[in-house]
Design a protein around this motif. Structure first.
Motif, mmCIF file in Angstrom:
data_model
loop_
_atom_site.group_PDB
_atom_site.id
_atom_site.type_symbol
_atom_site.label_atom_id
_atom_site.label_comp_id
_atom_site.label_asym_id
_atom_site.label_seq_id
_atom_site.Cartn_x
_atom_site.Cartn_y
_atom_site.Cartn_z
ATOM 1 N N LEU A 11 -12.025 -18.658 9.763
ATOM 2 C CA LEU A 11 -11.693 -19.985 10.268
ATOM 3 C C LEU A 11 -12.920 -20.628 10.888
ATOM 4 C CD1 LEU A 11 -8.275 -19.242 12.015
ATOM 5 C CD2 LEU A 11 -8.696 -19.899 9.640
ATOM 6 N N SER A 12 -13.067 -21.922 10.704
ATOM 7 C CA SER A 12 -14.187 -22.671 11.265
ATOM 8 C C SER A 12 -13.732 -23.470 12.473
ATOM 9 C CB SER A 12 -14.769 -23.628 10.221
ATOM 10 O OG SER A 12 -15.215 -22.919 9.077
ATOM 11 N N GLN A 51 -5.357 -16.267 19.765
ATOM 12 C CA GLN A 51 -4.012 -16.221 19.211
ATOM 13 C C GLN A 51 -4.006 -16.878 17.839
ATOM 14 O OE1 GLN A 51 -0.970 -15.168 20.848
ATOM 15 N NE2 GLN A 51 -0.098 -15.377 18.797
ATOM 16 N N THR A 52 -3.350 -16.261 16.875
ATOM 17 C CA THR A 52 -3.134 -16.908 15.586
ATOM 18 C C THR A 52 -1.705 -17.423 15.510
ATOM 19 O OG1 THR A 52 -2.418 -14.872 14.489
ATOM 20 C CG2 THR A 52 -4.776 -15.379 14.447
ATOM 21 N N ILE A 53 -1.506 -18.511 14.780
ATOM 22 C CA ILE A 53 -0.175 -19.056 14.550
ATOM 23 C C ILE A 53 -0.109 -19.576 13.125
ATOM 24 C CG2 ILE A 53 0.217 -19.714 16.955
ATOM 25 C CD1 ILE A 53 -0.430 -22.602 16.140
ATOM 26 N N ARG A 54 1.109 -19.786 12.634
ATOM 27 C CA ARG A 54 1.307 -20.487 11.375
ATOM 28 C C ARG A 54 2.115 -21.747 11.657
ATOM 29 N NH1 ARG A 54 -0.005 -18.249 6.619
ATOM 30 N NH2 ARG A 54 -0.384 -16.008 6.522
ATOM 31 N N GLY A 55 1.771 -22.832 10.970
ATOM 32 C CA GLY A 55 2.527 -24.058 11.161
ATOM 33 C C GLY A 55 2.270 -25.037 10.042
ATOM 34 N N ASP A 56 3.318 -25.459 9.371
ATOM 35 C CA ASP A 56 3.217 -26.440 8.276
ATOM 36 C C ASP A 56 2.218 -26.008 7.212
ATOM 37 O OD1 ASP A 56 5.072 -28.104 9.515
ATOM 38 O OD2 ASP A 56 3.530 -29.098 10.705
ATOM 39 N N LEU A 59 -3.123 -22.418 9.001
ATOM 40 C CA LEU A 59 -3.374 -21.153 9.679
ATOM 41 C C LEU A 59 -4.470 -21.344 10.722
ATOM 42 C CD1 LEU A 59 -2.591 -18.177 9.736
ATOM 43 C CD2 LEU A 59 -4.324 -17.758 7.994
ATOM 44 N N PRO A 60 -4.142 -21.974 11.857
ATOM 45 C CA PRO A 60 -5.164 -22.180 12.880
ATOM 46 C C PRO A 60 -5.279 -20.985 13.818
ATOM 47 C CG PRO A 60 -3.153 -23.280 13.532
ATOM 48 C CD PRO A 60 -2.887 -22.648 12.189
ATOM 49 N N GLY A 61 -6.413 -20.909 14.483
ATOM 50 C CA GLY A 61 -6.588 -19.925 15.537
ATOM 51 C C GLY A 61 -6.731 -20.656 16.859
ATOM 52 N N ARG A 102 -5.059 -11.286 7.554
ATOM 53 C CA ARG A 102 -6.176 -11.028 8.450
ATOM 54 C C ARG A 102 -6.990 -12.301 8.627
ATOM 55 N NH1 ARG A 102 -9.296 -6.513 5.582
ATOM 56 N NH2 ARG A 102 -10.726 -6.740 7.339
ATOM 57 N N VAL A 103 -7.301 -12.594 9.892
ATOM 58 C CA VAL A 103 -7.991 -13.837 10.223
ATOM 59 C C VAL A 103 -9.184 -13.514 11.111
ATOM 60 C CG1 VAL A 103 -7.788 -16.064 11.386
ATOM 61 C CG2 VAL A 103 -5.864 -15.173 10.068
ATOM 62 N N GLY A 104 -10.340 -14.084 10.779
ATOM 63 C CA GLY A 104 -11.511 -13.922 11.614
ATOM 64 C C GLY A 104 -11.941 -15.255 12.190
ATOM 65 N N PHE A 105 -12.061 -15.316 13.517
ATOM 66 C CA PHE A 105 -12.580 -16.533 14.152
ATOM 67 C C PHE A 105 -13.097 -16.192 15.539
ATOM 68 C CE2 PHE A 105 -8.262 -16.391 15.703
ATOM 69 C CZ PHE A 105 -8.285 -16.978 16.959
ATOM 70 N N ASP A 106 -14.144 -16.935 15.930
ATOM 71 C CA ASP A 106 -14.727 -16.782 17.258
ATOM 72 C C ASP A 106 -15.169 -15.347 17.523
ATOM 73 O OD1 ASP A 106 -15.500 -18.129 19.644
ATOM 74 O OD2 ASP A 106 -13.850 -17.156 20.704
#
Length: 260
Positions: A11-12, A51-56, A59-61, A102-106
């Motif tokens: 994620l950017s 924290q990761t979430i899903r919405g609409d 896939l934001p962090g 799996r999500v990578g950010f920050d």
């Protein structure tokens, strides 16, 4: 099977928002929930919360705690039924490892909640192979109901507590104990303490009476006498305080319960 076996989605940065909670509010005690069993969607360090979430479909962090949608809560509560803390942690991680993203950010790698369609498409047998037992059927039925439009969260929010309780009990996998979690955590009915699950009974027995066991009806009656319409809110604070103290200085009896 979903994408946990592949590399993480990177994620950017998109936006920054600064919040400065005034006293007596505090960032760490607001964003961290030590009484919640660890799960791969969140990580907390003093001063920072990821924290990761899903919405609409996105896939934001986030760096702040975000409550899960109704579907997510119902799914987790289905896993929670008749499970010790240790067993629940293993089951939650197994589902996330196989069906989460799996999500990578920050600089951190977390999991995002699994997508409803992945659980529905998988069916019961692959989930049973993860040692979920009868809960595998519950997860599939919950996902199918969600896809069929069986979760009208907005309608439930417009109901009073009695009506909301009846509506939530019609959801597959929700029983007298788990409906209390939903009413309090998701719909903010702060008096929703009508049933005390067996594992919670052990904790309240220690906190209220300094004993290893107690009558659940006595716990509810005493919490009502002390805190009235805020009895569920007070019970949640009691558990948060217990686990926060355990983080700073391990409590032997609680450590034994968690390992069970």
């Amino acid at each position: 099977m979903a994408s946990s076996t592949r590399g993480p989605v990177t994620l950017s940065p998109r936006a920054d928002l600064t919040l400065r909670p005034p006293a007596p509010f505090d960032f760490d005690t607001t964003t961290s929930k030590p009484s919640t069993l660890p799960d791969p969607t969140t990580r907390h360090e003093p001063g920072t919360h990821w924290q990761t979430i899903r919405g609409d479909g996105q896939l934001p962090g986030l760096r702040l705690r975000a409550d899960g949608a109704l579907y997510e809560w119902v799914s987790v509560l289905a896993l929670l039924q008749m499970a010790t803390a240790g067993r629940l942690s293993k089951m939650v991680h197994a589902v996330f490892d196989n069906y989460g993203t799996r999500v990578g950010f920050d600089g951190h790698e977390l999991h995002a909640f699994w997508q409803t369609r992945d659980i529905a498409a998988a069916g019961e047998e692959p989930l049973r192979a993860l040692e979920l037992g009868y809960r595998a059927k519950s997860l599939v039925r919950i996902a199918e109901s969600m896809l069929e439009g069986g979760y009208d969260e907005d309608a439930i929010r417009a109901m009073d507590r009695g009506q909301a309780r009846k509506a939530l009990l019609r959801l597959y996998g929700i029983g007298p104990a788990s409906v209390g979690y939903l009413l309090y955590q998701t719909f903010h009915h702060y008096d929703a303490l009508d049933t005390v699950p067996p594992w919670d009974v052990k904790l309240y027995a220690r906190l209220l009476y300094d004993t290893e066991a107690a009558d659940p009806d006595r716990i509810i009656a005493d919490m009502t006498a002390r805190y009235g319409r805020f009895r569920a809110l007070a019970s949640a604070y009691m558990l948060e305080d217990l686990f926060a103290r355990h983080q700073h200085e391990p409590i032997a009896w609680l450590a034994d319960e968690i390992r069970t």
